[in-house]
Design a protein around this motif. Structure first.
Motif, short mmCIF file in Angstrom:
data_model
loop_
_atom_site.label_atom_id
_atom_site.label_comp_id
_atom_site.label_asym_id
_atom_site.label_seq_id
_atom_site.Cartn_x
_atom_site.Cartn_y
_atom_site.Cartn_z
N LEU A 199 -14.78 -22.09 -3.63
CA LEU A 199 -16.04 -21.68 -4.25
C LEU A 199 -15.90 -20.31 -4.90
CD1 LEU A 199 -18.65 -22.84 -1.57
CD2 LEU A 199 -18.26 -23.83 -3.84
N VAL A 200 -15.21 -19.41 -4.22
CA VAL A 200 -15.00 -18.06 -4.79
C VAL A 200 -14.18 -18.14 -6.06
CG1 VAL A 200 -13.87 -15.84 -4.41
CG2 VAL A 200 -15.23 -16.87 -2.58
N GLY A 202 -16.25 -6.86 0.75
CA GLY A 202 -15.05 -7.41 0.11
C GLY A 202 -14.00 -7.84 1.11
N ARG A 203 -14.02 -7.25 2.32
CA ARG A 203 -13.06 -7.64 3.35
C ARG A 203 -13.31 -9.06 3.85
NH1 ARG A 203 -9.04 -5.23 2.51
NH2 ARG A 203 -8.29 -6.18 4.43
N MET A 204 -14.46 -9.63 3.51
CA MET A 204 -14.81 -10.97 4.00
C MET A 204 -14.76 -12.02 2.91
SD MET A 204 -18.10 -9.64 6.16
CE MET A 204 -18.10 -7.91 6.66
N ILE A 205 -14.24 -11.65 1.73
CA ILE A 205 -14.18 -12.59 0.62
C ILE A 205 -12.71 -12.87 0.30
CG2 ILE A 205 -14.81 -12.99 -1.78
CD1 ILE A 205 -17.08 -11.02 -1.43
N PRO A 206 -12.30 -14.12 0.34
CA PRO A 206 -10.91 -14.45 0.03
C PRO A 206 -10.47 -13.84 -1.30
CG PRO A 206 -12.05 -16.38 0.84
CD PRO A 206 -13.10 -15.32 0.66
N ILE A 207 -9.24 -13.39 -1.36
CA ILE A 207 -8.60 -12.79 -2.53
C ILE A 207 -9.13 -11.37 -2.77
CG2 ILE A 207 -8.15 -12.95 -5.01
CD1 ILE A 207 -8.41 -15.99 -4.74
N PHE A 208 -10.47 -11.20 -2.82
CA PHE A 208 -11.04 -9.89 -3.11
C PHE A 208 -10.76 -8.88 -2.00
CE2 PHE A 208 -13.54 -12.55 -5.96
CZ PHE A 208 -13.46 -11.81 -7.12
N ARG A 209 -10.53 -9.35 -0.77
CA ARG A 209 -10.29 -8.41 0.31
C ARG A 209 -9.00 -7.61 0.07
NH1 ARG A 209 -10.54 -13.08 3.21
NH2 ARG A 209 -8.61 -14.24 3.42
N SER A 210 -8.10 -8.17 -0.72
CA SER A 210 -6.90 -7.43 -1.11
C SER A 210 -7.17 -6.59 -2.35
CB SER A 210 -5.74 -8.40 -1.38
OG SER A 210 -5.36 -9.08 -0.22
N LEU A 211 -7.77 -7.19 -3.37
CA LEU A 211 -7.93 -6.53 -4.66
C LEU A 211 -8.87 -5.34 -4.61
CD1 LEU A 211 -8.13 -9.67 -7.00
CD2 LEU A 211 -6.14 -8.28 -6.42
N ILE A 212 -9.89 -5.37 -3.75
CA ILE A 212 -10.90 -4.31 -3.76
C ILE A 212 -10.32 -2.96 -3.39
CG2 ILE A 212 -11.63 -4.57 -1.34
CD1 ILE A 212 -13.85 -3.90 -4.44
N SER A 213 -9.18 -2.93 -2.70
CA SER A 213 -8.58 -1.67 -2.29
C SER A 213 -8.03 -0.89 -3.48
CB SER A 213 -7.44 -1.92 -1.29
OG SER A 213 -7.91 -2.60 -0.15
N ILE A 214 -7.63 -1.58 -4.54
CA ILE A 214 -7.02 -0.91 -5.69
C ILE A 214 -8.04 -0.06 -6.45
CG2 ILE A 214 -5.78 -1.24 -7.86
CD1 ILE A 214 -4.51 -3.73 -6.59
N LEU A 231 -1.21 -7.71 1.38
CA LEU A 231 -0.36 -7.34 0.25
C LEU A 231 -0.03 -8.54 -0.64
CD1 LEU A 231 2.08 -4.94 2.14
CD2 LEU A 231 0.23 -4.30 0.58
N PHE A 232 0.01 -9.72 -0.03
CA PHE A 232 0.34 -10.94 -0.77
C PHE A 232 -0.74 -11.98 -0.49
CE2 PHE A 232 4.28 -8.84 0.57
CZ PHE A 232 4.83 -8.53 -0.66
N PRO A 233 -1.85 -11.95 -1.26
CA PRO A 233 -3.00 -12.82 -1.00
C PRO A 233 -2.70 -14.30 -0.82
CG PRO A 233 -3.57 -11.19 -2.65
CD PRO A 233 -2.09 -11.04 -2.38
N PRO A 234 -1.61 -14.84 -1.44
CA PRO A 234 -1.34 -16.27 -1.18
C PRO A 234 -1.09 -16.58 0.29
CG PRO A 234 -0.18 -15.56 -3.16
CD PRO A 234 -0.76 -14.33 -2.53
#
Length: 217
Positions: A188-189, A125-137, A38-41
């Motif tokens: 890198l991402v 997307g579950r294995m990519i930092p940041i995107f693992r949260s965003l892809i659900s939306i 919920l909070f990618p940071p």
């Protein structure tokens, strides 16, 4: 060094995660990962190896931490999926229509891409930092069948969580080394995304200038 001593030496997110796991066991690790979604940071690259290290000290079993962290990932992803459903396609289109430099045709292409590659996007997307949260939306906005979304999220999360939990488990007190390598991946991402956005912005501004000249001419 036991986990109690370790928690006093750790500070910040790591110290908070250890305290949560000491108080609640595997459930604490699951809660930490749910909040990370919920909070990618909040970095799973720190929480997961730390959970593995805590398991290696006998606070809970390896199977237990994998179960709870994967469940936490799924719960967090479902919350964001629900946000996407609540947002809805029509509301999203109204928001996009008001954004500068963004056109509804851009959204149409994104929707078409998700229709073709949505399953792979959710799983990987579950294995990519940041995107693992965003892809659900977008999965929620596009109303991906809930059962399929949950299955893909569970599979991708289990794979990602297992790698990092096992790394922390076997590295023991050197669990923090995982963060160094994961940090490189995250950088890198982020650089790749910023580069892509920069290219898109430059091309869009050129396109708008060209259209303006054609209108004036």
């Amino acid at each position: 060094m036991d986990t109690t001593a370790n928690s006093t030496e750790l500070t910040g997110i790591a110290g908070w995660a250890v305290e949560l796991m000491e108080r609640l066991g595997g459930l604490g690790a699951g809660i930490a990962i749910a909040l990370e979604n919920l909070f990618p940071p909040l970095p799973s690259e720190v929480i997961l190896p730390l959970a593995g290290f805590t398991a290696s000290r006998g606070r809970f079993s390896l199977a237990e931490v994998l179960l709870w962290t994967t469940l936490g990932s799924v719960v967090g992803a479902l919350a964001l999926y629900g946000f996407g459903v609540a947002l809805g396609r029509d509301r999203l289109r109204r928001i996009v229509d008001r954004l500068p430099l963004v056109r509804l045709s851009d959204l149409d292409r994104t929707e078409a891409w998700f229709a073709r590659h949505g399953d792979k996007a959710v799983f990987f997307g579950r294995m990519i930092p940041i995107f693992r949260s965003l892809i659900s939306i977008p999965a929620g906005v596009e109303r991906m069948p809930l059962g399929r979304f949950t299955l893909l999220t569970t599979a991708g999360s289990l794979l990602w969580n297992t790698v990092f939990v096992l790394a922390g488990y076997f590295l023991g007190e050197n669990w923090h080394r995982v963060e160094d390598y994961a940090g490189v991946l995250q950088k890198l991402v982020i650089v790749g995304v910023l580069a892509g956005l920069t290219v898109w912005l430059v091309l869009r501004l050129r396109q708008l200038r060209g259209e303006r000249r054609a209108t004036i001419g």
